[in-house]
Write a protein that holds these residues in place. Sequence first.
Motif, mmCIF file in Angstrom:
data_model
loop_
_atom_site.group_PDB
_atom_site.id
_atom_site.type_symbol
_atom_site.label_atom_id
_atom_site.label_comp_id
_atom_site.label_asym_id
_atom_site.label_seq_id
_atom_site.Cartn_x
_atom_site.Cartn_y
_atom_site.Cartn_z
ATOM 1 N N PRO A 71 -13.691 -26.617 -27.118
ATOM 2 C CA PRO A 71 -13.950 -25.039 -28.124
ATOM 3 C C PRO A 71 -12.666 -25.111 -29.424
ATOM 4 O O PRO A 71 -12.058 -25.646 -28.562
ATOM 5 C CB PRO A 71 -14.257 -23.909 -26.864
ATOM 6 C CG PRO A 71 -13.266 -24.366 -25.850
ATOM 7 C CD PRO A 71 -13.439 -26.105 -25.901
ATOM 8 N N ASP A 72 -12.667 -24.497 -29.948
ATOM 9 C CA ASP A 72 -11.839 -23.145 -30.341
ATOM 10 C C ASP A 72 -10.411 -23.389 -29.846
ATOM 11 O O ASP A 72 -10.316 -22.977 -28.709
ATOM 12 C CB ASP A 72 -11.930 -22.202 -31.201
ATOM 13 C CG ASP A 72 -10.970 -21.465 -32.436
ATOM 14 O OD1 ASP A 72 -9.642 -22.120 -32.700
ATOM 15 O OD2 ASP A 72 -11.153 -20.971 -33.217
ATOM 16 N N LEU B 114 -8.693 -20.069 -28.584
ATOM 17 C CA LEU B 114 -9.307 -18.897 -27.680
ATOM 18 C C LEU B 114 -7.987 -18.842 -26.383
ATOM 19 O O LEU B 114 -7.452 -19.274 -26.237
ATOM 20 C CB LEU B 114 -10.540 -19.734 -26.975
ATOM 21 C CG LEU B 114 -11.664 -19.602 -28.270
ATOM 22 C CD1 LEU B 114 -12.654 -20.286 -26.812
ATOM 23 C CD2 LEU B 114 -12.550 -18.471 -28.217
ATOM 24 N N VAL C 163 -15.531 -18.409 -22.630
ATOM 25 C CA VAL C 163 -16.313 -20.202 -23.104
ATOM 26 C C VAL C 163 -15.231 -21.248 -22.749
ATOM 27 O O VAL C 163 -15.633 -21.986 -22.406
ATOM 28 C CB VAL C 163 -15.246 -20.078 -23.988
ATOM 29 C CG1 VAL C 163 -15.519 -20.784 -25.386
ATOM 30 C CG2 VAL C 163 -16.643 -18.792 -25.365
ATOM 31 N N ARG C 164 -14.022 -20.658 -22.188
ATOM 32 C CA ARG C 164 -13.619 -22.197 -21.584
ATOM 33 C C ARG C 164 -13.641 -22.313 -20.273
ATOM 34 O O ARG C 164 -13.660 -24.055 -20.049
ATOM 35 C CB ARG C 164 -11.491 -21.339 -21.562
ATOM 36 C CG ARG C 164 -10.989 -21.079 -23.024
ATOM 37 C CD ARG C 164 -9.843 -21.591 -23.139
ATOM 38 N NE ARG C 164 -8.527 -21.285 -24.231
ATOM 39 C CZ ARG C 164 -8.846 -22.765 -24.697
ATOM 40 N NH1 ARG C 164 -9.075 -23.710 -24.336
ATOM 41 N NH2 ARG C 164 -8.053 -22.077 -26.212
ATOM 42 N N PHE D 251 -16.378 -24.291 -20.670
ATOM 43 C CA PHE D 251 -16.772 -25.785 -20.755
ATOM 44 C C PHE D 251 -16.397 -26.512 -19.862
ATOM 45 O O PHE D 251 -17.242 -27.527 -19.886
ATOM 46 C CB PHE D 251 -15.454 -25.689 -21.726
ATOM 47 C CG PHE D 251 -14.633 -27.029 -22.106
ATOM 48 C CD1 PHE D 251 -16.104 -28.145 -22.921
ATOM 49 C CD2 PHE D 251 -13.241 -27.714 -22.098
ATOM 50 C CE1 PHE D 251 -15.736 -29.274 -22.616
ATOM 51 C CE2 PHE D 251 -13.135 -29.070 -22.546
ATOM 52 C CZ PHE D 251 -14.285 -29.976 -22.431
ATOM 53 N N ASN E 251 -26.355 -30.300 -29.328
ATOM 54 C CA ASN E 251 -25.693 -29.331 -29.984
ATOM 55 C C ASN E 251 -26.299 -29.730 -30.969
ATOM 56 O O ASN E 251 -26.456 -29.483 -32.644
ATOM 57 C CB ASN E 251 -23.872 -29.413 -30.212
ATOM 58 C CG ASN E 251 -23.559 -27.931 -30.570
ATOM 59 O OD1 ASN E 251 -24.566 -26.935 -30.792
ATOM 60 N ND2 ASN E 251 -22.593 -28.432 -31.364
ATOM 61 N N TYR F 48 -20.413 -20.763 -23.781
ATOM 62 C CA TYR F 48 -20.097 -22.070 -24.563
ATOM 63 C C TYR F 48 -20.684 -23.046 -25.284
ATOM 64 O O TYR F 48 -20.505 -22.978 -26.981
ATOM 65 C CB TYR F 48 -19.085 -22.962 -23.006
ATOM 66 C CG TYR F 48 -18.890 -23.903 -23.427
ATOM 67 C CD1 TYR F 48 -18.431 -25.073 -24.786
ATOM 68 C CD2 TYR F 48 -19.798 -25.178 -23.272
ATOM 69 C CE1 TYR F 48 -17.832 -25.986 -24.740
ATOM 70 C CE2 TYR F 48 -20.211 -27.027 -24.190
ATOM 71 C CZ TYR F 48 -18.031 -26.922 -24.755
ATOM 72 O OH TYR F 48 -18.173 -28.117 -25.201
ATOM 73 N N HIS G 205 -20.370 -20.972 -28.266
ATOM 74 C CA HIS G 205 -20.077 -20.537 -29.286
ATOM 75 C C HIS G 205 -19.542 -22.114 -29.658
ATOM 76 O O HIS G 205 -19.201 -22.572 -31.076
ATOM 77 C CB HIS G 205 -18.864 -21.013 -28.876
ATOM 78 C CG HIS G 205 -17.336 -21.149 -29.198
ATOM 79 N ND1 HIS G 205 -16.491 -20.096 -29.609
ATOM 80 C CD2 HIS G 205 -16.337 -22.348 -28.809
ATOM 81 C CE1 HIS G 205 -15.178 -21.073 -29.829
ATOM 82 N NE2 HIS G 205 -15.241 -22.007 -29.506
ATOM 83 N N MET G 206 -20.350 -22.941 -29.091
ATOM 84 C CA MET G 206 -20.629 -24.873 -30.309
ATOM 85 C C MET G 206 -21.381 -24.658 -31.034
ATOM 86 O O MET G 206 -21.338 -26.259 -31.808
ATOM 87 C CB MET G 206 -20.282 -25.866 -29.088
ATOM 88 C CG MET G 206 -19.490 -25.467 -27.967
ATOM 89 S SD MET G 206 -17.895 -26.043 -28.654
ATOM 90 C CE MET G 206 -17.941 -28.041 -29.683
ATOM 91 N N ARG H 152 -19.847 -25.285 -34.439
ATOM 92 C CA ARG H 152 -19.051 -26.097 -34.652
ATOM 93 C C ARG H 152 -19.870 -27.516 -34.369
ATOM 94 O O ARG H 152 -19.178 -28.384 -33.778
ATOM 95 C CB ARG H 152 -17.656 -26.066 -33.620
ATOM 96 C CG ARG H 152 -17.116 -24.632 -33.365
ATOM 97 C CD ARG H 152 -16.613 -24.264 -32.349
ATOM 98 N NE ARG H 152 -15.617 -25.109 -31.988
ATOM 99 C CZ ARG H 152 -14.459 -25.579 -32.369
ATOM 100 N NH1 ARG H 152 -13.744 -24.761 -33.450
ATOM 101 N NH2 ARG H 152 -13.627 -25.939 -31.937
#
Length: 267
Positions: free
Chosen positions: A166-167, A170, A176-177, A180, A206, A257, A260-261, A264
């Motif tokens: 992830p970014d 963050l 989000v972490r 992951f 994704n 997560y 969020h992806m 990305r």
Amino acid sequence: MRILIALLCLFSTLSATGATLTLKIGEHSRTWQSEQLLSHPDARDITIDQDVAYKRSMHYRAVPLAVLLEGVGPTDHLQAVSFDGFAAEMPAGPLLQPGPARAWLAVEDPRQPWPGLAPGKPSAGPFYLVWADPQASGIRPEQWPYQVSTVSRLAPVEERFPALLPDPALKKDDPVREGFALFQQNCLACHRLNGAGDAQFGPDLNVPHNPTEYFQPAFLRQYIRDPQSLRHWPQARMPGFPVQVLNDKELDALLAYLQHMAPRKTP
């Protein structure tokens, strides 16, 4: 006809002599045959009360996995790959501990094969990673790989597959972490994301599209909890993740997560 008979004889011979497990721990690989493991000095007859694959109590001839992982430390990372492409990513620490949750390598005796996982399906053998008292250490179903062919020591997922990250901006406590980490534990054994991962089992989550992009939120939750309740077909292989395995807070983090992806994506 003669060729068919010869192939059947060959298959019968291979079944009688057992299978081969490959351990890739150091610079050199080591292989174990079924017979070697069944007669290993540390082999024991064990009972697993709540077997993940068979959904009932099962009896096995098994070897403590730790005794086979010579040279592996608790901070190392291991990957168990199955014949069907399932690739379980596991920290070594829980696999090495003597208890209360203890990892065992169950070995199928070719002379006394295990039952099929379902009618017309093969067994969980020849090698199956099972746990005694898994609840004591929060062991998840994805940490019970069966039909295992290879166990390897590898770099952690974050180092091997940066496309999964992830970014980095963050916050450390961002859900989000956590998502992951849960993705690695529960999804990466079957799926890739952005083409990253070693699994050969399920679709990429994704590319070309993320499930958060084409599932309504309520239906996506339902699908993760019980895939067959949303779309039923006999050959479906994705397991459900009930609240006992993935609670609501964890499911929220996992979905955070994935969402969020979605923007990305990498080629």
